[in-house]
Design an enzyme around this catalytic site. Sequence first.
Site, PDB file in Angstrom:
ATOM      1  N   LYS A   4       0.845  -1.200   0.000  1.00  0.00           N
ATOM      2  CA  LYS A   4       0.000   0.000   0.000  1.00  0.00           C
ATOM      3  C   LYS A   4       0.872   1.238   0.000  1.00  0.00           C
ATOM      4  O   LYS A   4       1.876   1.291   0.721  1.00  0.00           O
ATOM      5  CB  LYS A   4      -0.853  -0.019   1.286  1.00  0.00           C
ATOM      6  N   LYS A  35       5.324   2.122   8.230  1.00  0.00           N
ATOM      7  CA  LYS A  35       4.189   2.982   8.612  1.00  0.00           C
ATOM      8  C   LYS A  35       2.904   2.182   8.794  1.00  0.00           C
ATOM      9  O   LYS A  35       2.175   2.355   9.782  1.00  0.00           O
ATOM     10  CB  LYS A  35       3.978   4.063   7.535  1.00  0.00           C
ATOM     11  N   ASN A  66      -2.445  19.231  -0.059  1.00  0.00           N
ATOM     12  CA  ASN A  66      -3.455  18.452   0.661  1.00  0.00           C
ATOM     13  C   ASN A  66      -3.138  18.395   2.151  1.00  0.00           C
ATOM     14  O   ASN A  66      -3.963  18.778   3.002  1.00  0.00           O
ATOM     15  CB  ASN A  66      -3.537  17.037   0.061  1.00  0.00           C
ATOM     16  N   LYS A  80       5.352   2.191  -2.993  1.00  0.00           N
ATOM     17  CA  LYS A  80       5.250   3.604  -3.399  1.00  0.00           C
ATOM     18  C   LYS A  80       5.523   3.681  -4.882  1.00  0.00           C
ATOM     19  O   LYS A  80       6.264   2.852  -5.433  1.00  0.00           O
ATOM     20  CB  LYS A  80       6.275   4.445  -2.652  1.00  0.00           C
ATOM     21  N   THR A 107      -4.924  12.870   6.333  1.00  0.00           N
ATOM     22  CA  THR A 107      -3.529  12.975   6.753  1.00  0.00           C
ATOM     23  C   THR A 107      -3.373  14.181   7.684  1.00  0.00           C
ATOM     24  O   THR A 107      -2.738  14.088   8.756  1.00  0.00           O
ATOM     25  CB  THR A 107      -2.588  13.072   5.525  1.00  0.00           C
TER      26      THR A 107
HETATM   27  N1  LIG Z   1      -1.503  13.023   0.498  1.00  0.00           N
HETATM   28  C1  LIG Z   1      -1.402  12.168   1.514  1.00  0.00           C
HETATM   29  O1  LIG Z   1      -2.390  11.550   1.936  1.00  0.00           O
HETATM   30  C2  LIG Z   1      -0.086  11.946   2.198  1.00  0.00           C
HETATM   31  C3  LIG Z   1       1.019  12.731   1.921  1.00  0.00           C
HETATM   32  N2  LIG Z   1       2.167  12.577   2.665  1.00  0.00           N
HETATM   33  C4  LIG Z   1       3.340  13.403   2.426  1.00  0.00           C
HETATM   34  O2  LIG Z   1       3.023  14.768   2.692  1.00  0.00           O
HETATM   35  C5  LIG Z   1       3.810  15.621   1.860  1.00  0.00           C
HETATM   36  C6  LIG Z   1       2.888  16.560   1.085  1.00  0.00           C
HETATM   37  O3  LIG Z   1       2.010  15.776   0.291  1.00  0.00           O
HETATM   38  P1  LIG Z   1       0.653  16.377  -0.297  1.00  0.00           P
HETATM   39  O4  LIG Z   1       0.154  17.452   0.583  1.00  0.00           O
HETATM   40  O5  LIG Z   1      -0.217  15.236  -0.619  1.00  0.00           O
HETATM   41  O6  LIG Z   1       1.169  17.004  -1.666  1.00  0.00           O
HETATM   42  P2  LIG Z   1       0.490  18.155  -2.544  1.00  0.00           P
HETATM   43  O7  LIG Z   1       1.007  17.965  -3.911  1.00  0.00           O
HETATM   44  O8  LIG Z   1      -0.972  18.216  -2.323  1.00  0.00           O
HETATM   45  O9  LIG Z   1       1.105  19.493  -1.911  1.00  0.00           O
HETATM   46  C7  LIG Z   1       2.473  19.722  -1.830  1.00  0.00           C
HETATM   47  C8  LIG Z   1       2.702  21.124  -1.278  1.00  0.00           C
HETATM   48  O10 LIG Z   1       4.093  21.332  -1.055  1.00  0.00           O
HETATM   49  C9  LIG Z   1       4.467  22.574  -1.641  1.00  0.00           C
HETATM   50  N3  LIG Z   1       5.878  22.573  -1.950  1.00  0.00           N
HETATM   51  C10 LIG Z   1       6.534  21.903  -2.929  1.00  0.00           C
HETATM   52  N4  LIG Z   1       7.844  22.195  -2.876  1.00  0.00           N
HETATM   53  C11 LIG Z   1       8.006  23.055  -1.850  1.00  0.00           C
HETATM   54  C12 LIG Z   1       9.120  23.724  -1.294  1.00  0.00           C
HETATM   55  N5  LIG Z   1      10.327  23.554  -1.787  1.00  0.00           N
HETATM   56  N6  LIG Z   1       8.924  24.547  -0.216  1.00  0.00           N
HETATM   57  C13 LIG Z   1       7.679  24.709   0.288  1.00  0.00           C
HETATM   58  N7  LIG Z   1       6.606  24.103  -0.186  1.00  0.00           N
HETATM   59  C14 LIG Z   1       6.756  23.301  -1.250  1.00  0.00           C
HETATM   60  C15 LIG Z   1       3.565  22.704  -2.847  1.00  0.00           C
HETATM   61  O11 LIG Z   1       3.495  24.031  -3.318  1.00  0.00           O
HETATM   62  C16 LIG Z   1       2.255  22.226  -2.240  1.00  0.00           C
HETATM   63  O12 LIG Z   1       1.662  23.265  -1.487  1.00  0.00           O
HETATM   64  C17 LIG Z   1       4.659  14.687   0.990  1.00  0.00           C
HETATM   65  O13 LIG Z   1       5.892  14.495   1.635  1.00  0.00           O
HETATM   66  C18 LIG Z   1       3.852  13.395   0.991  1.00  0.00           C
HETATM   67  O14 LIG Z   1       4.656  12.273   0.728  1.00  0.00           O
HETATM   68  C19 LIG Z   1       2.235  11.662   3.680  1.00  0.00           C
HETATM   69  C20 LIG Z   1       1.180  10.858   3.989  1.00  0.00           C
HETATM   70  C21 LIG Z   1      -0.038  10.885   3.210  1.00  0.00           C
HETATM   71  O1  LIG Z   2      -3.141   6.312   1.514  1.00  0.00           O
HETATM   72  C1  LIG Z   2      -2.256   5.565   1.167  1.00  0.00           C
HETATM   73  O2  LIG Z   2      -2.437   4.421   0.788  1.00  0.00           O
HETATM   74  C2  LIG Z   2      -0.801   5.975   1.187  1.00  0.00           C
HETATM   75  C3  LIG Z   2      -0.520   7.410   1.517  1.00  0.00           C
HETATM   76  C4  LIG Z   2       0.961   7.624   1.385  1.00  0.00           C
HETATM   77  O3  LIG Z   2       1.498   7.531   0.304  1.00  0.00           O
HETATM   78  C5  LIG Z   2       1.766   7.859   2.568  1.00  0.00           C
HETATM   79  O4  LIG Z   2       1.306   7.624   3.685  1.00  0.00           O
HETATM   80  O5  LIG Z   2       2.922   8.295   2.406  1.00  0.00           O
END
Ligand SMILES: NC(=O)C1=CN([C@@H]2O[C@H](COP(=O)(O)OP(=O)(O)OC[C@H]3O[C@@H](n4cnc5c(N)ncnc54)[C@H](O)[C@@H]3O)[C@@H](O)[C@H]2O)C=CC1
Ligand SMILES: O=C(O)CCC(=O)C(=O)O
Length: 410
Positions: free
Chosen positions: A66, A90, A216, A102, A185
């Site tokens: 996953k 995790k 997000n 991943k 998250t």
């Molecule tokens: N979407 C999910 O359910 C999950 C996401 N994550 C982790 O959370 C982190 C963010 O993921 P999401 O919010 O889903 O991505 P997203 O694509 O929705 O948002 C990413 C954000 O980071 C910003 N960003 C990119 N480069 C940057 C920089 N150099 N400095 C400051 N801001 C910057 C972007 O402008 C955007 O606001 C990642 O590390 C991801 O692996 C972890 C667990 C679950």
């Molecule tokens: O919701 C999922 O299955 C995985 C989310 C994810 O990529 C993460 O926790 O880093």
Amino acid sequence: MNALAATSRNFKQAAKLLRLDSKLEKSLLIPFREIKVECTIPKDDGTLASFVGFRVQHDNARGPMKGGIRYHHEVDPDEVNALAQLMTWKTAVANIPYGGAKGGIGCSPGQLSISELERLTRVFTQKIHDLIGIHTDVPAPDMGTNSQTMAWILDEYSKFHGYSPAVVTGKPVDLGGSLGRDAATGRGVLFATEALLAEYGKSISGQRFVIQGFGNVGSWAAQLISEAGGKVIAVSDVTGAIKNSNGLDILKLLKHSVENRGIKGFNGGDAIDPKSLLTEDCDVLVPAALGGCNQQNAHDIKAKFIVEAANHPTDPEADEILAKKEVVILPDILANSGGVTVSYFEWVQNIQGFMWDENKVNSELRNYMINGFNDVKEMCKTHHCDLRMGAFTLGVNRVARATVLRGWEA
Ligand SMILES: NC(=O)C1=CN([C@@H]2O[C@H](COP(=O)(O)OP(=O)(O)OC[C@H]3O[C@@H](n4cnc5c(N)ncnc54)[C@H](O)[C@@H]3O)[C@@H](O)[C@H]2O)C=CC1
Ligand SMILES: O=C(O)CCC(=O)C(=O)O
């Protein structure tokens, strides 16, 4: 140190604390399968463009693999490998019946049109459809992807295998997505932070937060923290950084960010240098983008707590510096496990054919986050270690036990 070296180093430290058999240790570290595919699509202007896609399936001892799919120009095989391994630990920390995987495509999603993104996602799915599945490997969104991306994967996969909503999670609710997955998250980050602060006799209310990333995870975390009484004093995204010592109006910032594709130009605070964001004076720092805390800035970080909403935002060198400064770090594999936990609820709902209401999703999520936090704390006591090693020993131990129970032999 790159992400894979850092993650493997943490794993090996945990294996040592657990006195893991050396052959089992080696076998747990090596990924089950690494997939690399070429994805060529026609662009809107008629030219062809080629992208490389990856899916690393790390371990399936505890259940189907996953993990999310990331679209970002820095995606590379080592990074995807590290992130897949982190997913294995995790899901075990969260105690949900999954392994870890991943995926990612090296591309700049902001520079592709919606129809180009759709074509790219469909070609990627065509290349990997035989290797994912409801009981083998279940993708979800990560950086640069969202519920629409999952809808395209679901549709393309279903052309080969029949209608299969449970093959991805983080789908639109209209296609079997779970209520609450979008916020999950960030909401998990809130619950984990509440549990952490309570250990120090503090609550969210009145604490000053700095959040890096407003996608997000970052935007939901900001919204929920601010609703809970926390003061979000600075936020950054790829377009810039903004600060207001009295607390940013997160709903207004969110509206601005949606309308302007980023936080730049928001008039409810002062623009600051994004590079200085991590070292702003605050109580709780929440990295929610890519990496960030490293050897160069760790000495200057002023936060007392770091809650890792992002995956692997802290280099091991920074970890050591921050430990000496007595900064408490809530590690990624615990702090951001709310997303995959609600992904699990979504998968369960799809398989049962029965939809939960949002209160049930959120209250179950809270139970899982609190249980995860308490289980990690127990491991910290047993092994006299920090929260990162507590989480790693908890996750690695659960996966090792499952592996041995299934009949592992050297
Ligand atoms: N979407 C999910 O359910 C999950 C996401 N994550 C982790 O959370 C982190 C963010 O993921 P999401 O919010 O889903 O991505 P997203 O694509 O929705 O948002 C990413 C954000 O980071 C910003 N960003 C990119 N480069 C940057 C920089 N150099 N400095 C400051 N801001 C910057 C972007 O402008 C955007 O606001 C990642 O590390 C991801 O692996 C972890 C667990 C679950
Ligand atoms: O919701 C999922 O299955 C995985 C989310 C994810 O990529 C993460 O926790 O880093």
